[in-house]
Design a protein around this motif. Structure first.
Motif, mmCIF file in Angstrom:
data_model
loop_
_atom_site.group_PDB
_atom_site.id
_atom_site.type_symbol
_atom_site.label_atom_id
_atom_site.label_comp_id
_atom_site.label_asym_id
_atom_site.label_seq_id
_atom_site.Cartn_x
_atom_site.Cartn_y
_atom_site.Cartn_z
ATOM 1 N N GLN A 132 1.057 -1.214 0.627
ATOM 2 C CA GLN A 132 0.376 -0.314 0.387
ATOM 3 C C GLN A 132 0.904 1.291 0.282
ATOM 4 O OE1 GLN A 132 -2.521 -0.311 3.415
ATOM 5 N NE2 GLN A 132 -4.171 -1.548 2.278
ATOM 6 N N ASN A 133 0.946 2.771 -0.738
ATOM 7 C CA ASN A 133 1.144 4.052 -0.375
ATOM 8 C C ASN A 133 1.521 4.190 1.136
ATOM 9 O OD1 ASN A 133 -0.012 3.999 -2.936
ATOM 10 N ND2 ASN A 133 -0.585 5.959 -2.754
ATOM 11 N N LEU A 134 2.286 4.694 1.527
ATOM 12 C CA LEU A 134 2.953 4.687 2.441
ATOM 13 C C LEU A 134 3.268 6.523 2.967
ATOM 14 C CD1 LEU A 134 5.071 4.294 5.256
ATOM 15 C CD2 LEU A 134 6.391 4.439 3.779
ATOM 16 N N LYS A 135 1.851 6.883 3.757
ATOM 17 C CA LYS A 135 2.499 8.523 3.936
ATOM 18 C C LYS A 135 3.171 9.177 5.050
ATOM 19 C CE LYS A 135 -0.953 12.337 2.589
ATOM 20 N NZ LYS A 135 -2.032 12.879 2.254
ATOM 21 N N LEU A 136 3.558 10.004 5.324
ATOM 22 C CA LEU A 136 4.339 10.513 6.567
ATOM 23 C C LEU A 136 4.447 11.666 6.056
ATOM 24 C CD1 LEU A 136 7.229 8.178 6.922
ATOM 25 C CD2 LEU A 136 4.636 8.111 8.707
ATOM 26 N N GLY A 137 3.128 13.012 6.837
ATOM 27 C CA GLY A 137 3.483 14.092 6.929
ATOM 28 C C GLY A 137 2.692 14.426 5.252
ATOM 29 N N ASN A 138 3.364 15.390 4.662
ATOM 30 C CA ASN A 138 2.770 15.414 2.892
ATOM 31 C C ASN A 138 3.370 14.912 2.414
ATOM 32 O OD1 ASN A 138 5.192 17.248 3.183
ATOM 33 N ND2 ASN A 138 4.686 18.646 3.041
ATOM 34 N N GLN A 147 6.622 5.920 -7.208
ATOM 35 C CA GLN A 147 6.565 7.685 -7.925
ATOM 36 C C GLN A 147 6.368 7.908 -6.050
ATOM 37 O OE1 GLN A 147 2.449 8.369 -9.900
ATOM 38 N NE2 GLN A 147 3.831 8.524 -11.155
ATOM 39 N N VAL A 148 7.072 9.332 -6.042
ATOM 40 C CA VAL A 148 6.578 9.914 -4.292
ATOM 41 C C VAL A 148 5.873 12.013 -4.832
ATOM 42 C CG1 VAL A 148 8.795 10.761 -2.808
ATOM 43 C CG2 VAL A 148 8.728 8.745 -3.400
ATOM 44 N N PHE A 149 4.997 11.999 -3.759
ATOM 45 C CA PHE A 149 4.698 12.830 -3.971
ATOM 46 C C PHE A 149 4.798 13.852 -2.539
ATOM 47 C CE2 PHE A 149 1.830 10.175 -6.672
ATOM 48 C CZ PHE A 149 1.988 11.208 -8.105
ATOM 49 N N CYS A 150 5.205 14.469 -2.349
ATOM 50 C CA CYS A 150 5.206 16.023 -1.954
ATOM 51 C C CYS A 150 4.541 17.335 -1.331
ATOM 52 C CB CYS A 150 6.636 16.715 -1.615
ATOM 53 S SG CYS A 150 7.691 16.846 -0.069
ATOM 54 N N SER A 163 14.513 4.586 -3.616
ATOM 55 C CA SER A 163 14.462 3.258 -2.753
ATOM 56 C C SER A 163 15.395 3.488 -1.042
ATOM 57 C CB SER A 163 16.118 2.937 -3.541
ATOM 58 O OG SER A 163 15.619 1.639 -4.059
ATOM 59 N N ILE A 164 16.581 4.917 -1.430
ATOM 60 C CA ILE A 164 16.668 5.457 0.096
ATOM 61 C C ILE A 164 15.198 5.761 0.911
ATOM 62 C CG2 ILE A 164 18.006 7.367 1.059
ATOM 63 C CD1 ILE A 164 20.452 6.942 -1.228
ATOM 64 N N LEU A 165 15.039 6.316 0.485
ATOM 65 C CA LEU A 165 13.724 7.020 1.046
ATOM 66 C C LEU A 165 12.806 6.224 1.277
ATOM 67 C CD1 LEU A 165 12.437 10.149 1.266
ATOM 68 C CD2 LEU A 165 11.210 9.305 -0.974
ATOM 69 N N HIS A 166 12.319 5.132 0.616
ATOM 70 C CA HIS A 166 11.554 4.123 1.147
ATOM 71 C C HIS A 166 11.988 3.513 2.191
ATOM 72 C CE1 HIS A 166 9.471 -0.048 0.249
ATOM 73 N NE2 HIS A 166 8.544 0.666 1.040
ATOM 74 N N LEU A 167 13.642 3.248 2.176
ATOM 75 C CA LEU A 167 13.880 2.257 3.576
ATOM 76 C C LEU A 167 13.391 3.418 4.618
ATOM 77 C CD1 LEU A 167 15.725 -0.144 4.528
ATOM 78 C CD2 LEU A 167 17.993 1.650 3.617
ATOM 79 N N LEU A 168 13.957 5.305 4.670
ATOM 80 C CA LEU A 168 14.124 5.570 5.317
ATOM 81 C C LEU A 168 12.672 6.104 6.398
ATOM 82 C CD1 LEU A 168 16.737 8.610 3.872
ATOM 83 C CD2 LEU A 168 16.960 7.026 6.052
ATOM 84 N N MET A 169 11.875 6.211 5.737
ATOM 85 C CA MET A 169 10.320 6.227 5.245
ATOM 86 C C MET A 169 9.694 5.223 6.065
ATOM 87 S SD MET A 169 8.748 8.548 1.943
ATOM 88 C CE MET A 169 6.915 8.504 3.368
ATOM 89 N N TYR A 227 14.306 9.615 9.392
ATOM 90 C CA TYR A 227 12.913 10.501 8.805
ATOM 91 C C TYR A 227 12.569 10.821 9.924
ATOM 92 C CZ TYR A 227 9.911 10.778 5.457
ATOM 93 O OH TYR A 227 8.907 11.916 4.721
ATOM 94 N N LEU A 228 12.465 12.482 10.079
ATOM 95 C CA LEU A 228 11.704 12.580 11.231
ATOM 96 C C LEU A 228 9.613 12.871 10.708
ATOM 97 C CD1 LEU A 228 13.445 16.375 11.326
ATOM 98 C CD2 LEU A 228 13.120 13.781 12.295
ATOM 99 N N VAL A 229 9.099 12.485 11.364
ATOM 100 C CA VAL A 229 7.600 12.267 11.092
ATOM 101 C C VAL A 229 6.855 13.622 12.435
ATOM 102 C CG1 VAL A 229 5.536 11.037 11.706
ATOM 103 C CG2 VAL A 229 8.051 10.104 12.081
ATOM 104 N N SER A 230 6.407 14.161 11.226
ATOM 105 C CA SER A 230 5.886 15.825 11.388
ATOM 106 C C SER A 230 4.713 15.495 12.445
ATOM 107 C CB SER A 230 5.007 16.472 10.146
ATOM 108 O OG SER A 230 6.213 16.679 9.056
ATOM 109 N N THR A 231 4.235 16.194 13.345
ATOM 110 C CA THR A 231 3.037 16.347 13.998
ATOM 111 C C THR A 231 2.326 17.372 13.315
ATOM 112 O OG1 THR A 231 4.557 17.573 15.742
ATOM 113 C CG2 THR A 231 4.695 15.532 16.364
#
Length: 231
Positions: A132-138, A147-150, A163-169, A227-231
């Protein structure tokens, strides 16, 4: 299983023949170009390549020019072939979107290992279609579409950056070491003074920052990234 397709762009005729003889029996289909213009034409043609081996010193268009033009339209993984000990070439290539580099003269076995690691990583990406899609903050990462959306904007990432972003997220809130990133993303152990991971993360930060000013990836000097998670 169909043969993996490689494009080798190098003006060393003897080396290209040796590599063709070495790689073909390993199950690779190898196209060769001996100058930058011809290489770019093949790289941007309708033919799919699993990996491009790109020399820096080329006639007509040098390797950096080829990479710059290629990255405006294609995210094909690129392994840069650089002069031994020339850190400028390595860093500049990574800044422009190369996935990895190998210094000449190189051991053929090491080249084969690098190719296998990059091609294998790309081959595994489609298997993420069940995720499934992985969403953290925006930031939202879509494995099915790769694909990645910001902030609802499509972020154009190379395969390595993705791949790096996926691993960190998927490890958000936990420190991910550079060694871990190098082994899981690039398929190699992290060598001393190797800045490739730093450069990929720097490029990733810049691309995300273009759509959102929030710090998303925190550096722990000498250790890794979080990877920081927005609050």
């Amino acid at each position: 299983m169909s043969a993996k397709k490689l494009l080798l762009i190098d003006d060393d005729l003897e080396l290209t023949e040796l590599l063709k003889e070495y790689l073909t029996p390993q199950g690779y289909e190898l196209d060769v170009a001996h100058d930058g213009e011809a290489g770019l034409s093949l790289a941007t043609s309708h033919k799919h390549y699993d990996l491009i081996l790109l020399d820096v010193m080329l006639p007509k268009l040098d390797g950096f020019e080829v990479l710059k033009k290629l990255r405006t339209s294609h995210l094909t993984p690129v392994l840069m072939l650089t002069a031994k000990g020339d850190d400028y070439d390595k860093i500049f290539g990574l800044e422009m979107g190369a996935d990895d580099y190998l210094a000449k003269p190189f051991n053929h076995r090491e080249l084969s290992a690098r190719i296998k690691a990059l091609v294998r990583r790309m081959a595994l990406l489609p298997s993420s279609s069940v995720q499934q899609n992985l969403k953290l903050g925006n930031v939202e990462l879509s494995p099915p579409a790769q694909q990645v959306f910001c902030a609802n904007n499509l972020v154009e990432l190379t395969a390595t950056e993705y791949s790096i972003l996926h691993l960190l997220m998927i490890n958000h809130g936990s420190l991910v070491s550079k060694q871990n990133i190098s082994e899981k993303v690039l398929g190699k152990k992290l060598a001393a003074f190797d800045r490739s991971i730093d450069m990929h993360v720097s490029n990733l930060r810049k691309k995300l920052a273009a759509f959102s000013p929030e710090e998303k990836i925190k550096t722990h000097r000498g250790a890794g990234y979080l990877y920081l998670v927005s609050t």
